[in-house]
Design an enzyme around this catalytic site. Structure first.
Site, PDB file in Angstrom:
ATOM      1  N   ASP A  51     -28.750 -53.888  49.266  1.00 20.75           N
ATOM      2  CA  ASP A  51     -28.916 -55.292  48.854  1.00 20.75           C
ATOM      3  C   ASP A  51     -28.690 -55.418  47.345  1.00 20.75           C
ATOM      4  O   ASP A  51     -28.693 -56.524  46.800  1.00 20.75           O
ATOM      5  CB  ASP A  51     -30.257 -55.877  49.308  1.00 20.75           C
ATOM      6  CG  ASP A  51     -31.454 -55.118  48.765  1.00 20.75           C
ATOM      7  OD1 ASP A  51     -31.259 -54.094  48.085  1.00 20.75           O
ATOM      8  OD2 ASP A  51     -32.600 -55.554  49.030  1.00 20.75           O
ATOM      9  N   ASP A  90     -28.989 -52.259  54.290  1.00 16.44           N
ATOM     10  CA  ASP A  90     -30.296 -52.717  53.815  1.00 16.44           C
ATOM     11  C   ASP A  90     -30.741 -53.963  54.565  1.00 16.44           C
ATOM     12  O   ASP A  90     -29.954 -54.894  54.762  1.00 16.44           O
ATOM     13  CB  ASP A  90     -30.206 -53.082  52.322  1.00 16.44           C
ATOM     14  CG  ASP A  90     -30.860 -52.053  51.430  1.00 16.44           C
ATOM     15  OD1 ASP A  90     -31.677 -51.257  51.933  1.00 16.44           O
ATOM     16  OD2 ASP A  90     -30.537 -52.044  50.230  1.00 16.44           O
ATOM     17  N   LYS A 119     -32.159 -49.752  56.421  1.00 13.33           N
ATOM     18  CA  LYS A 119     -33.158 -49.282  55.448  1.00 13.33           C
ATOM     19  C   LYS A 119     -34.089 -50.438  55.114  1.00 13.33           C
ATOM     20  O   LYS A 119     -33.625 -51.573  54.961  1.00 13.33           O
ATOM     21  CB  LYS A 119     -32.471 -48.773  54.169  1.00 13.33           C
ATOM     22  CG  LYS A 119     -33.457 -48.393  53.061  1.00 13.33           C
ATOM     23  CD  LYS A 119     -32.806 -47.615  51.942  1.00 13.33           C
ATOM     24  CE  LYS A 119     -32.072 -48.433  50.930  1.00 13.33           C
ATOM     25  NZ  LYS A 119     -32.872 -49.460  50.219  1.00 13.33           N
ATOM     26  N   GLU A 121     -37.963 -51.424  52.860  1.00 14.25           N
ATOM     27  CA  GLU A 121     -38.831 -50.976  51.766  1.00 14.25           C
ATOM     28  C   GLU A 121     -40.307 -51.063  52.131  1.00 14.25           C
ATOM     29  O   GLU A 121     -40.727 -51.984  52.825  1.00 14.25           O
ATOM     30  CB  GLU A 121     -38.560 -51.840  50.517  1.00 14.25           C
ATOM     31  CG  GLU A 121     -37.131 -51.711  50.019  1.00 14.25           C
ATOM     32  CD  GLU A 121     -36.849 -52.533  48.762  1.00 14.25           C
ATOM     33  OE1 GLU A 121     -37.793 -53.112  48.179  1.00 14.25           O
ATOM     34  OE2 GLU A 121     -35.671 -52.592  48.371  1.00 14.25           O
ATOM     35  N   GLU A 189     -37.133 -43.902  44.906  1.00 20.48           N
ATOM     36  CA  GLU A 189     -36.481 -44.492  43.725  1.00 20.48           C
ATOM     37  C   GLU A 189     -37.415 -44.448  42.515  1.00 20.48           C
ATOM     38  O   GLU A 189     -38.585 -44.859  42.592  1.00 20.48           O
ATOM     39  CB  GLU A 189     -36.070 -45.951  44.033  1.00 20.48           C
ATOM     40  CG  GLU A 189     -35.393 -46.609  42.832  1.00 20.48           C
ATOM     41  CD  GLU A 189     -34.604 -47.870  43.177  1.00 20.48           C
ATOM     42  OE1 GLU A 189     -34.514 -48.237  44.366  1.00 20.48           O
ATOM     43  OE2 GLU A 189     -34.069 -48.478  42.229  1.00 20.48           O
TER      44      GLU A 189
HETATM   45  O1  KIV Z   1     -29.717 -51.660  47.296  1.00 24.31           O
HETATM   46  C1  KIV Z   1     -29.498 -50.527  46.858  1.00 24.31           C
HETATM   47  O2  KIV Z   1     -28.448 -50.229  46.263  1.00 24.31           O
HETATM   48  C2  KIV Z   1     -30.536 -49.524  47.042  1.00 24.31           C
HETATM   49  C3  KIV Z   1     -30.405 -48.270  46.257  1.00 24.31           C
HETATM   50  C4  KIV Z   1     -30.917 -48.523  44.898  1.00 24.31           C
HETATM   51  C5  KIV Z   1     -31.065 -47.119  46.908  1.00 24.31           C
HETATM   52  O3  KIV Z   1     -31.459 -49.731  47.762  1.00 24.31           O
END
Ligand code: KIV
Length: 285
Positions: A51, A90, A119, A121, A189
């Site tokens: 994202d 994401d 993914k 968070e 991160e």
């Molecule tokens: O959105 C993204 O690029 C990420 C990375 C920072 C791992 O989540």
């Protein structure tokens, strides 16, 4: 608009085997088909449709404005270019926070666009439920801990996380919950190298670090950072391997000069009428 994607040879098992064999996992973000194709051909293990697209492609100041429609378009584009590597998409801000059912539905939509996994968070009890239900529904999940950009306003800025032993143990506990819920990897991160090493050594699933030092099982960076295309700022942990900003600006300046001076287009770049059509056209005068 969904894309039909053949099963890619790099899978969640490849990630697990790489951790077992102490081989590093390589991951980069990408947001378009041609970049995904070149990274895939170069041998990357995984592409993250991050994202971060909101900041580096769409020009937002944070990732929170990115929505499901954006992620579906960029995920489909990357999925068309990536034939072998594992594509992780994401889940954008607020696409998995209201109800578990909504979260699973949205995760499924990204898989339908060609992602191999999603993914998300955090790791509170609700997020752990979302992870469980996704995995039970056939959707592989990568977790994301440490600095979690979607919590920027709660965290109070871009700050290194896990800076004490207690905070490191807290992140490890979160990572273990994600592992138990079925996540197959976790992004760490902006955490100190020592903390990331400790977490990595005490987890069965692989860790992928970004600003987390040398001892995670893999590394991920944002494509526009390594390519030198995004120039608003350079995070401390990013390494620049190219200077696309200069390449793009130089190419554009040369084009402007060539158009203005009449050097573009030249004979090799134009189409001609055949002689007869040309003669007929002249007779029209
Ligand atoms: O959105 C993204 O690029 C990420 C990375 C920072 C791992 O989540």
């Amino acid at each position: 608009m969904s894309v039909e994607v053949k099963f890619r040879p790099i899978t969640v098992d490849t990630f697990a085997k790489k951790k077992q064999n102490n081989e590093k996992i390589t991951m980069l973000t990408a947001y378009d088909c041609s970049t995904a194709k070149y990274f895939d051909e170069a041998g990357i293990d995984s592409i993250l449709v991050g994202d971060s697209v909101g900041m580096v492609v769409l020009g937002y100041e944070s990732t929170t404005l990115v929505n499901m429609n954006d992620m579906k378009v960029f995920t489909a584009a990357v999925s068309r270019g990536a034939k072998r590597c594992l594509v992780v998409a994401d889940m954008p801000f607020m696409s998995y926070h209201t109800t578990v059912a909504e979260a699973v539905k949205n995760a499924g939509e990204l898989i339908k666009e060609g992602a191999s996994a999603v993914k998300l968070e955090g790791a509170n009890d609700y997020i752990i439920d979302v992870v469980k239900r996704c995995v039970e529904s056939g959707i592989p999940v990568v977790g994301h801990l440490g600095f979690t950009p979607q919590y920027l306003n709660v965290l109070g800025g871009y700050k290194v996380q896990g800076k004490t032993a207690d905070k490191t143990l807290f992140i490890l506990n979160q990572a273990k919950k994600l592992e138990e819920a079925g996540a197959f990897a976790v992004v760490l991160e902006m955490v100190p190298e020592e903390s990331a090493k400790y977490i990595t050594e005490n987890l069965n699933i692989p860790t992928i670090g970004i600003g987390a030092g040398r001892y995670t099982n893999g590394q991920v960076l944002v494509a526009d950072d390594i390519l030198g295309k995004f120039s608003d700022f350079k995070p401390k942990f990013a390494r620049r391997y190219a200077d696309l900003k200069s390449v793009i600006k130089n190419a554009c300046e040369s084009y402007i000069n060539d158009v203005k001076s009449g050097k573009f287009p030249d004979e090799s770049e134009i189409f001609h009428l055949d002689e007869q059509a040309s003669a007929e056209l002249k007779e029209q005068k």
